[in-house]
Design an enzyme around this catalytic site. Structure first.
Site, PDB file in Angstrom:
ATOM      1  N   VAL A  74      37.427  19.019  35.639  1.00 20.77           N
ATOM      2  CA  VAL A  74      38.509  19.997  35.466  1.00 20.77           C
ATOM      3  C   VAL A  74      38.287  20.785  34.172  1.00 20.77           C
ATOM      4  O   VAL A  74      38.532  21.993  34.115  1.00 20.77           O
ATOM      5  CB  VAL A  74      39.895  19.306  35.497  1.00 20.77           C
ATOM      6  N   GLY A  75      37.784  20.105  33.152  1.00 23.21           N
ATOM      7  CA  GLY A  75      37.469  20.797  31.892  1.00 23.21           C
ATOM      8  C   GLY A  75      36.527  21.961  32.137  1.00 23.21           C
ATOM      9  O   GLY A  75      36.710  23.062  31.613  1.00 23.21           O
ATOM     10  N   GLU A 135      39.078  17.796  25.616  1.00 29.11           N
ATOM     11  CA  GLU A 135      38.815  16.375  25.348  1.00 29.11           C
ATOM     12  C   GLU A 135      38.540  15.747  26.698  1.00 29.11           C
ATOM     13  O   GLU A 135      39.457  15.593  27.503  1.00 29.11           O
ATOM     14  CB  GLU A 135      40.036  15.688  24.720  1.00 29.11           C
ATOM     15  N   LYS A 163      52.105  20.724  30.202  1.00 23.69           N
ATOM     16  CA  LYS A 163      52.129  20.212  31.580  1.00 23.69           C
ATOM     17  C   LYS A 163      51.652  18.771  31.581  1.00 23.69           C
ATOM     18  O   LYS A 163      50.469  18.491  31.385  1.00 23.69           O
ATOM     19  CB  LYS A 163      51.250  21.048  32.514  1.00 23.69           C
ATOM     20  N   GLU A 180      31.478   7.669  34.560  1.00 25.52           N
ATOM     21  CA  GLU A 180      32.703   7.140  33.949  1.00 25.52           C
ATOM     22  C   GLU A 180      33.518   6.454  35.042  1.00 25.52           C
ATOM     23  O   GLU A 180      33.877   7.074  36.034  1.00 25.52           O
ATOM     24  CB  GLU A 180      33.506   8.297  33.350  1.00 25.52           C
ATOM     25  N   GLY A 223      41.348  15.500  29.898  1.00 27.81           N
ATOM     26  CA  GLY A 223      41.255  15.037  31.277  1.00 27.81           C
ATOM     27  C   GLY A 223      39.805  14.923  31.697  1.00 27.81           C
ATOM     28  O   GLY A 223      38.922  14.688  30.856  1.00 27.81           O
ATOM     29  N   SER A 224      39.560  15.131  32.964  1.00 27.02           N
ATOM     30  CA  SER A 224      38.212  14.900  33.481  1.00 27.02           C
ATOM     31  C   SER A 224      37.266  16.045  33.098  1.00 27.02           C
ATOM     32  O   SER A 224      37.693  17.191  32.927  1.00 27.02           O
ATOM     33  CB  SER A 224      38.258  14.760  35.001  1.00 27.02           C
ATOM     34  N   THR A 225      35.997  15.723  33.009  1.00 30.35           N
ATOM     35  CA  THR A 225      34.987  16.722  32.660  1.00 30.35           C
ATOM     36  C   THR A 225      34.945  17.820  33.730  1.00 30.35           C
ATOM     37  O   THR A 225      34.791  18.999  33.421  1.00 30.35           O
ATOM     38  CB  THR A 225      33.620  16.042  32.486  1.00 30.35           C
ATOM     39  N   CYS A 260      39.508   7.306  27.662  1.00 32.33           N
ATOM     40  CA  CYS A 260      38.320   8.175  27.641  1.00 32.33           C
ATOM     41  C   CYS A 260      37.244   7.612  26.713  1.00 32.33           C
ATOM     42  O   CYS A 260      36.062   7.784  26.960  1.00 32.33           O
ATOM     43  CB  CYS A 260      38.695   9.585  27.237  1.00 32.33           C
TER      44      CYS A 260
HETATM   45  P1  NAI Z   1      42.293  15.388  35.957  1.00 28.21           P
HETATM   46  O1  NAI Z   1      41.343  15.940  34.994  1.00 28.21           O
HETATM   47  O2  NAI Z   1      42.347  15.956  37.324  1.00 28.21           O
HETATM   48  O3  NAI Z   1      43.782  15.530  35.374  1.00 28.21           O
HETATM   49  C1  NAI Z   1      44.126  15.734  34.043  1.00 28.21           C
HETATM   50  C2  NAI Z   1      45.196  16.807  33.951  1.00 28.21           C
HETATM   51  O4  NAI Z   1      44.681  18.058  34.382  1.00 28.21           O
HETATM   52  C3  NAI Z   1      46.418  16.558  34.820  1.00 28.21           C
HETATM   53  O5  NAI Z   1      47.562  16.978  34.121  1.00 28.21           O
HETATM   54  C4  NAI Z   1      46.172  17.448  36.029  1.00 28.21           C
HETATM   55  O6  NAI Z   1      47.335  17.826  36.699  1.00 28.21           O
HETATM   56  C5  NAI Z   1      45.511  18.639  35.387  1.00 28.21           C
HETATM   57  N1  NAI Z   1      44.694  19.455  36.272  1.00 28.21           N
HETATM   58  C6  NAI Z   1      44.015  19.084  37.388  1.00 28.21           C
HETATM   59  N2  NAI Z   1      43.351  20.128  37.908  1.00 28.21           N
HETATM   60  C7  NAI Z   1      43.597  21.181  37.114  1.00 28.21           C
HETATM   61  C8  NAI Z   1      43.175  22.551  37.115  1.00 28.21           C
HETATM   62  N3  NAI Z   1      42.356  23.024  38.044  1.00 28.21           N
HETATM   63  N4  NAI Z   1      43.617  23.355  36.134  1.00 28.21           N
HETATM   64  C9  NAI Z   1      44.407  22.885  35.161  1.00 28.21           C
HETATM   65  N5  NAI Z   1      44.855  21.623  35.126  1.00 28.21           N
HETATM   66  C10 NAI Z   1      44.447  20.771  36.075  1.00 28.21           C
HETATM   67  O7  NAI Z   1      42.095  13.843  36.030  1.00 28.21           O
HETATM   68  P2  NAI Z   1      42.491  12.852  37.235  1.00 28.21           P
HETATM   69  O8  NAI Z   1      42.208  13.457  38.562  1.00 28.21           O
HETATM   70  O9  NAI Z   1      43.869  12.440  37.022  1.00 28.21           O
HETATM   71  O10 NAI Z   1      41.474  11.671  36.987  1.00 28.21           O
HETATM   72  C11 NAI Z   1      40.163  11.713  37.535  1.00 28.21           C
HETATM   73  C12 NAI Z   1      39.157  11.184  36.572  1.00 28.21           C
HETATM   74  O11 NAI Z   1      39.165  11.970  35.387  1.00 28.21           O
HETATM   75  C13 NAI Z   1      39.419   9.779  36.055  1.00 28.21           C
HETATM   76  O12 NAI Z   1      38.955   8.796  36.914  1.00 28.21           O
HETATM   77  C14 NAI Z   1      38.664   9.797  34.766  1.00 28.21           C
HETATM   78  O13 NAI Z   1      37.309   9.561  35.006  1.00 28.21           O
HETATM   79  C15 NAI Z   1      38.860  11.198  34.261  1.00 28.21           C
HETATM   80  N6  NAI Z   1      39.962  11.300  33.295  1.00 28.21           N
HETATM   81  C16 NAI Z   1      39.652  11.342  31.983  1.00 28.21           C
HETATM   82  C17 NAI Z   1      40.651  11.375  31.056  1.00 28.21           C
HETATM   83  C18 NAI Z   1      40.365  11.426  29.614  1.00 28.21           C
HETATM   84  O14 NAI Z   1      41.208  11.074  28.819  1.00 28.21           O
HETATM   85  N7  NAI Z   1      39.225  11.885  29.198  1.00 28.21           N
HETATM   86  C19 NAI Z   1      42.060  11.328  31.427  1.00 28.21           C
HETATM   87  C20 NAI Z   1      42.274  11.339  32.852  1.00 28.21           C
HETATM   88  C21 NAI Z   1      41.245  11.294  33.729  1.00 28.21           C
END
Ligand code: NAI
Length: 801
Positions: free
Chosen positions: A248-249, A266, A192, A399, A244-246, A300
């Site tokens: 959601v992780g 990650e 996804k 972050e 992605g974000s901590t 990240c």
């Molecule tokens: P996010 O963590 O919401 O999104 C990352 C992925 O997770 C996307 O594909 C999203 O659709 C998916 N997702 C969202 N909620 C989910 C859930 N409940 N279950 C499963 N999948 C889900 O990140 P977002 O909102 O795009 O960015 C917010 C903040 O997160 C950023 O400002 C940054 O601080 C951090 N982030 C960190 C990243 C990294 O590489 N460590 C990458 C993206 C964001």
């Protein structure tokens, strides 16, 4: 005008990259996309779509399907159907496919680079020179692991169907990091992509299919967090790999708790960029540019916290400001820009509000007046330097995920380490010093998964990447990344027993017991807790009776509570000496421990026979196996020592296995001595300190051990034993933020509790989901346990001028 003056007054003209091929691809699809499932395009079941914009201009690029549970069902079914044949094809055949994918990416590199820049807003210079070549490299490297799988991963099997959820900051590169190892090793994937940036994943899936990748091996379902949640919850998915974000992780950790799904996370970071006064300052300034203004800081592992040694602070900041004034911000397809657009107005607003919070807290925010932002409708933010930052302030801790650098100073190396580690994250660090001894001295002291020495943001498929602490767990890339998509063949149902047989009490054992009874007084004595190298009374002063399986009373143990768990954790945390000792020194202690246990083998066997009511031979067998296992982990203590990677640059990366810190271990009831040794042994061998909850029904084998521990030079606090009710002690361990990892063997509900309650500080967990392990089997020893007892730190050391 002199030539020099002419150069100084020259300005950049726009140099736009040709985007015709990418536009033609979008048009071929009518700028409207379904999912890519089972080798074909499929309209989303709900018919709902969302709009994808170009961050540079705000222009609409496409409409993309919003996936729901039925779409995820179809994709998982396609992956599941494809997996047996994909596995049966064999590693050599899969290697050919991955090699073909690498070639496919190279052939279409321009199309991928342009589409990625359009969709994400990052400079074409980066997608062309970094993202896309690294994607090809990833498939090529993992083609090699597929080719070598039978020999290099003998005894390991793929997991099955993998759900992968990737973010928007490196859409195609994250796809490669996830998909390449998964499919190389015989798994099939449902991916996804992030909702802001789904286009290159769709292009990749289509071209992969055209390149002959069998249908169903890679499926792409687009959508937002709801689609991701449906994938996480699907019962036929064996593993979730998330970047992605901590926040959601954490929610994914909670959703997968107790389901038996593997998980790698990650997550975010707040990585330090440390400049010592003996650094090459000009080199370090360029390093900062790559650390925080690469991909607009939406990385990240961005070096977002500059730590400069006090003596050079003023000079360094002045140089940095001069360099910042020359950065150019513009549309992503302009080949002359340094920074592109922020991915979405939502992210831009987030950056702005964090910087505002910093201003309110009294930080000084500086942005170069020379840097103009384009007024073409996109989301732009200038390179920003924040000084006068307190270590606990929002901007030093949160972050930002944008082009914002916070700067602080330090005096000594120790202070630099303390500041660097003063964060809940632990992804990466960059260290700048011309003194190799200093750089290599500080690297192991930094609590993070990657350290770049005199460099930053280097990545390669052969070098593992991943975090410590709340930056997540698991590794991507390298051999350690490959293991994340495999399970030990013996770890499946085959080697597991339903229950350990408990034999009737044997007369012989009872007779031999009489020899020992007088000395230990079974019923009268209450075994205490063992905390910080001392026997300790339980905080509540209570004790609990211990019975043999037949119900006969055999003794009492202290009934520990939450406070005792806290004391044990604090003793373990304080016993950092064990982690700093050499493997050689730890091996010596463990050999000594094994020898001392061996000297008392008869006594332990007799006690075991009486307490578990097994026959003497079975008890002797368990004690012998325990001693042998302890010797095995003594042997491992100075041998599980990492690797040197040779990524394609002038330099090396040292993959070092480091201890996790404080490991909580809950032991099962069966094989009360052997299981305890099998779990405590690897954790101690690799330098962890342990708080162990021994078998609840037969804790006395553990409490007998402390006399052995006391005579074996184990430093105080290294091994702590807390007896009591599992239901009270386990949640206390799981919720304790000073416990770095928690292993739980026994009941399925306890595995679930551990996974669910460990989300606070994102502990590494290792659980058996209630499937009883045969502790006598070879599979209960060795690599699986050692891998869980260590985390890999990769230290990059480029060399040459
Ligand atoms: P996010 O963590 O919401 O999104 C990352 C992925 O997770 C996307 O594909 C999203 O659709 C998916 N997702 C969202 N909620 C989910 C859930 N409940 N279950 C499963 N999948 C889900 O990140 P977002 O909102 O795009 O960015 C917010 C903040 O997160 C950023 O400002 C940054 O601080 C951090 N982030 C960190 C990243 C990294 O590489 N460590 C990458 C993206 C964001």
């Amino acid at each position: 005008m002199s030539v020099a003056q002419y150069f100084q007054t020259m300005d950049y003209a726009p140099a736009p990259e040709d985007d015709q091929a990418a536009r033609a691809w979008l048009e071929r699809h009518g700028a409207s996309f379904g999912h890519f499932i089972g080798g074909a395009w499929r309209a989303g079941v709900s018919g709902e779509q969302f709009t994808v914009h170009a961050p540079s201009t705000g222009e609409v690029l496409a409409q993309v399907a919003q996936g729901g549970a039925p779409d995820i069902d179809a994709a998982v079914a396609a992956a599941r159907a494809a997996q047996p044949a994909w596995l049966a094809a064999g590693g050599a055949r899969r290697a050919r496919h991955l090699y073909a994918l690498a070639r496919m990416v190279q052939r279409h590199s321009r199309l991928f680079a342009v589409l990625e820049a359009l969709d994400n807003g990052k400079p074409i210079r980066e997608t062309r020179d970094l993202d896309v070549p690294l994607v090809a490299r990833h498939f090529l490297h993992h083609a090699g692991w597929a080719q070598l799988q039978e020999t290099e991963f003998a005894g390991w099997a793929p997991l099955g169907v993998i759900g992968q959820i990737v973010p928007w900051n490196f859409p195609l590169l994250m796809l490669a990091w996830k998909v390449a190892p998964a499919i190389a090793l015989g798994n099939c994937v449902v991916l996804k992509p992030a909702e802001y940036t789904p286009l290159t994943a769709l292009l990749f899936a289509e071209l992969a299919s055209q390149a002959g990748l069998p249908d169903g091996v890679l499926n792409v379902v687009t959508g937002d967090g709801r689609t991701g949640a449906a994938l996480v919850e699907h019962p036929d998915v064996q593993k979730i790999a998330f970047t992605g974000s901590t926040e959601v992780g954490r929610s994914i950790r909670a959703a997968t708790a107790g389901t038996g799904k593997s998980l790698t996370l990650e997550l975010g970071g707040k990585s330090p960029f440390i400049v010592f006064e003996d650094a090459d300052l000009d080199g370090a300034v360029e390093g900062v540019v790559d650390a925080i203004w690469f991909n607009q800081g939406q990385v990240c592992c961005a070096g977002s916290r500059l730590l400069v040694q006090e003596g050079i602070e003023a000079r360094f900041i002045a140089k940095l400001k001069r360099r910042m004034a020359t950065l150019r911000v513009g549309p992503s397809l302009d080949k002359t820009i340094d920074m592109g657009a922020i991915v979405d107005p939502v992210q831009l607003a987030r950056i702005e509000s964090l910087v505002q919070a910093g201003r309110r807290e009294g930080c000084d925010v500086w942005q170069p007046s020379e840097v103009a932002l384009p007024e073409i409708g996109g989301s732009y933010y200038p390179p920003t330097l924040v000084t006068n930052v307190a270590p606990a302030s929002t901007l030093a801790q949160e972050e930002i995920f944008g082009p914002v650098l916070t700067a602080m100073s330090f005096r000594t190396l120790d202070e630099a380490v303390a500041l660097a580690n003063n964060t809940r994250y632990g992804l990466a660090a960059s260290v700048w010093s011309e003194t190799i001894g200093r750089a290599l001295d500080i690297a192991p002291q930094l609590a993070c998964g990657v350290v770049w020495i005199n460099a930053t943001n280097l990545f390669d498929a052969s070098v593992g990447f991943g975090g410590y602490r709340e930056s997540g767990y698991g590794r991507e890339g390298g051999r350690e990344g490959a293991y994340e998509y495999l399970k030990a063949a013996g770890w499946g149902k085959g080697a597991l027993r339903e229950a350990m047989p408990i034999a009737a009490p044997a007369a012989a054992a009872n007779e031999r017991l009489a020899d020992y009874a007088s000395g230990t007084g079974f019923v009268d004595r209450t075994a205490k807790l063992f905390i910080g190298g001392k026997q300790a009374r339980a905080d509540g002063g209570d004790s609990r009776a211990v019975h043999a399986p037949s119900g006969a009373p055999i003794g009492e143990v202290a009934d520990g509570n939450r406070k005792d768990v806290r004391d044990a954790v604090s003793a373990a945390r304080g016993a950092s000496k064990w982690a700093q000792m050499s493997g050689h020194a730890r091996a010596q202690v463990l050999y000594f421990l094994a020898e001392n246990l061996s000297a008392r083998a008869d006594e332990f066997a007799a006690q075991l026979a009486r307490r578990t009511e097994c026959d003497a031979a079975a008890a002797e067998r368990e004690v012998d196996a325990s001693i042998s296992r302890l010797f095995t982990y003594a042997a491992w203590a100075d041998k599980y020592d990492g690797a040197v990677h040779m990524p394609p640059l002038r330099g090396v990366a040292l993959a070092m296995n480091e201890p996790l810190g404080v490991v909580g271990i809950a032991c099962p009831d069966e094989a009360p001595l052997l299981a305890l040794i099998s779990l405590v042994g690897p954790a101690l061998a690799l330098g962890n300190r342990v708080v162990v909850l021994p078998s609840e029904s037969c804790p006395l084998m553990a409490t007998d051990l402390y006399q052995v521990v006391e005579t074996s030079d184990v430093p105080a606090g290294t091994l702590n034993i807390v007896t009591g009710a599992r239901d009270a002690l386990l949640p206390a361990l799981a919720k304790h933020d000073d416990v770095d990892a928690l292993w739980c063997f026994g009941l399925a509900r306890h595995s679930m509790l551990v996974e669910r309650e460990s989300i606070g500080n994102l502990k590494r967990t290792f659980v058996d989901h209630g499937r009883r392990l045969d502790w006598f089997d070879r599979s209960a020893e060795g690599m699986t346990f050692l891998r869980h007892a260590a985390q890999v730190k990769n230290i990059w050391i480029p060399y040459g001028d």
